[in-house]
Design a protein around this motif. Structure first.
Motif, PDB file in Angstrom:
ATOM      1  N   ALA A  68      -3.910   3.477  -4.002  1.00 15.47           N
ATOM      2  CA  ALA A  68      -3.872   2.624  -2.778  1.00 15.47           C
ATOM      3  C   ALA A  68      -5.021   2.905  -1.763  1.00 15.47           C
ATOM      4  O   ALA A  68      -4.265   1.994  -1.073  1.00 15.47           O
ATOM      5  CB  ALA A  68      -2.890   3.967  -1.938  1.00 15.47           C
ATOM      6  N   HIS A 121      -6.171  -0.777  -2.171  1.00 17.81           N
ATOM      7  CA  HIS A 121      -4.967  -1.846  -1.488  1.00 17.81           C
ATOM      8  C   HIS A 121      -5.192  -1.684  -0.047  1.00 17.81           C
ATOM      9  O   HIS A 121      -5.009  -2.400   0.716  1.00 17.81           O
ATOM     10  CB  HIS A 121      -3.617  -1.400  -1.998  1.00 17.81           C
ATOM     11  N   LEU A 122      -5.221  -0.390   0.832  1.00 18.82           N
ATOM     12  CA  LEU A 122      -5.602  -0.635   2.015  1.00 18.82           C
ATOM     13  C   LEU A 122      -6.674  -1.152   2.683  1.00 18.82           C
ATOM     14  O   LEU A 122      -6.980  -2.025   3.586  1.00 18.82           O
ATOM     15  CB  LEU A 122      -5.876   1.173   2.530  1.00 18.82           C
ATOM     16  N   THR A 168       0.878  -1.229  -0.087  1.00 11.49           N
ATOM     17  CA  THR A 168      -0.275  -0.121  -0.352  1.00 11.49           C
ATOM     18  C   THR A 168       1.066   1.048   0.025  1.00 11.49           C
ATOM     19  O   THR A 168       0.359   2.339  -1.044  1.00 11.49           O
ATOM     20  CB  THR A 168      -0.862   0.001   1.117  1.00 11.49           C
TER      21      THR A 168
END
Length: 410
Positions: A388, A391-392, A355
């Motif tokens: 991002a 992904h987190l 991330t």
């Protein structure tokens, strides 16, 4: 006792017969080999817009993935003297079933044009990833499930793994080529929840602890060497092909080296033994590759891969020394093979590292690779910040599906 053992064997025989007949019927009805020229074995949303070509069974990466599923994961549980030989045999059974079931389930999700599953070498690679997660899960519940129950665990585990992978890779566009989340994290916490539901308070803790590592370490030796030889192929099997330097393989090697040294540094401090057991090196290698599952194909740099591998290598000895007794005594989780320390926590660390690298990614740094690693960003349909964030959010989604699925399976 012999009568009970015979009953379990007959039930296993019957279940294997029913499942194999069912698989044959499903393959006959739905599965077809994909055309050799086809490049649509998975969708663009699966982060494989140009890496999508059928790898071919002559590709060394395919052989590496398949051998890794058999040797690396199959021998993961063999260092336990009470379960070793039998567990290896059962692991081969799980591999044989999970590959077939995984090809079907993932085919229904990813490649089902005109009501037919397109089967190719890439299908087998994805099925091997699925099999790896199942073998990790069974390692957490070893000793509390018999072979028949492990086969049922694989039946549900493959299904839930494929669902989690589809949500993350296809729907959310997450890049996790080496499986930090989809393989290591999901497999570990799925198995831990199964182990928690099947908790047996009468298990002799001293016998369980004494059982580990006090036999010839031939299985651990073979497993560790196979990790070093084949895992770079495992992490790079679905990444960029011949269009540039093999970042995933290079980053995996650097991480393996640093995690191994970390174990040599920390284990003598935590334990009185003067010589490391081979199983400790196996744990270090597994942690080192788990942390590179998501970040491997990204711009980690050698410095980043060495740093991440070193941190991951510290987790198994610290976890076995301090965290495993806490899980056993307070949370009633009997983690037989220590998958939480070897796969779960390193997988989470790898997810967080991935991330961070996504958030720092730029078009100048990645060049032509941006379209291959982050296709939605390259196409302009998503910003780096959005990628991002996806992904987190993938980490809590994986943990939720793994814990709920493991509880249901248990």
């Amino acid at each position: 006792m012999p009568r009970g053992a015979s009953t379990v064997g007959l039930r296993l025989s019957g279940l294997c017969f029913l499942l194999q007949i069912l698989l044959i019927i499903l393959f006959a009805a739905f599965a077809r080999y994909s055309p050799e020229s086809s490049s649509s074995s998975c969708s663009q949303q699966l982060n494989c817009s140009q890496r999508n070509q059928d790898l071919g069974f002559r590709d060394p990466r395919f052989r590496g993935v398949h051998l890794q599923a058999l040797l690396g994961f199959g021998l993961l549980v063999a260092f336990l003297s009470r379960y070793g030989p039998g567990s290896v045999a059962t692991s081969i059974l799980l591999v044989a079933f999970s590959i077939q079931w995984g090809v079907l389930i993932q085919g229904f999700l990813y490649s089902f044009p005109n009501g037919k599953i397109q089967v190719g070498a890439q299908s087998m690679v994805r099925a091997d990833f699925c099999t790896a997660a199942v073998l990790i899960s069974t390692g957490a519940a070893l000793g509390r499930v018999n072979p028949l129950q492990r086969l049922l665990l694989a039946l549900l585990g493959v299904t839930l793994f494929s669902l989690n992978e589809y949500v993350l890779l296809s729907l959310m566009g997450v890049s996790d080529s080496g499986g930090s989340l989809t393989v290591h994290t999901f497999g570990a916490y799925f198995g831990l929840m199964v182990s928690r539901i099947l908790h047996q308070p009468h298990v002799d803790k001293r016998e369980e602890q004494q059982d580990m590592g006090h036999q010839p370490n031939i299985f651990a030796v073979v497993g560790t060497i196979s990790l070093w030889i084949f895992w770079p192929s495992f992490t790079s099997a679905t990444t960029v092909g011949d269009t540039g330097e093999p970042w995933a393989a290079l980053n995996t090697y650097f991480s393996l080296a640093a995690s191994t040294l970390a174990t040599f540094i920390l284990s003598p401090v935590l334990y009185e033994e003067s010589t490391l057991r081979m199983v400790q090196l196996q744990d270090a290698a597994l942690a080192g590759v788990a942390v590179m599952g998501m970040a491997g194909e990204m711009l980690v740099t050698p410095f980043g891969a060495l740093s991440a591998g070193f941190l991951a290598g510290l987790i198994p000895p610290l976890g076995f020394r301090f965290l495993t007794p806490f899980l056993r005594s307070r949370l009633k989780i009997q983690d037989t093979c220590g998958v939480h320390n070897v796969h779960g926590l390193p997988g989470i660390l790898g997810s967080l590292l991935g991330t961070l690298l996504v958030a720092l990614a730029t078009a100048d740094a990645y060049g032509a690779r941006l379209e291959l690693v982050f296709p939605l960003v390259a196409q302009g349909s998503r910003t780096i910040a959005d990628q991002a964030l996806c992904h987190l959010s993938a980490l809590p989604i994986t943990l939720l599906l793994a814990t709920l699925g493991g509880s249901l399976t248990g």
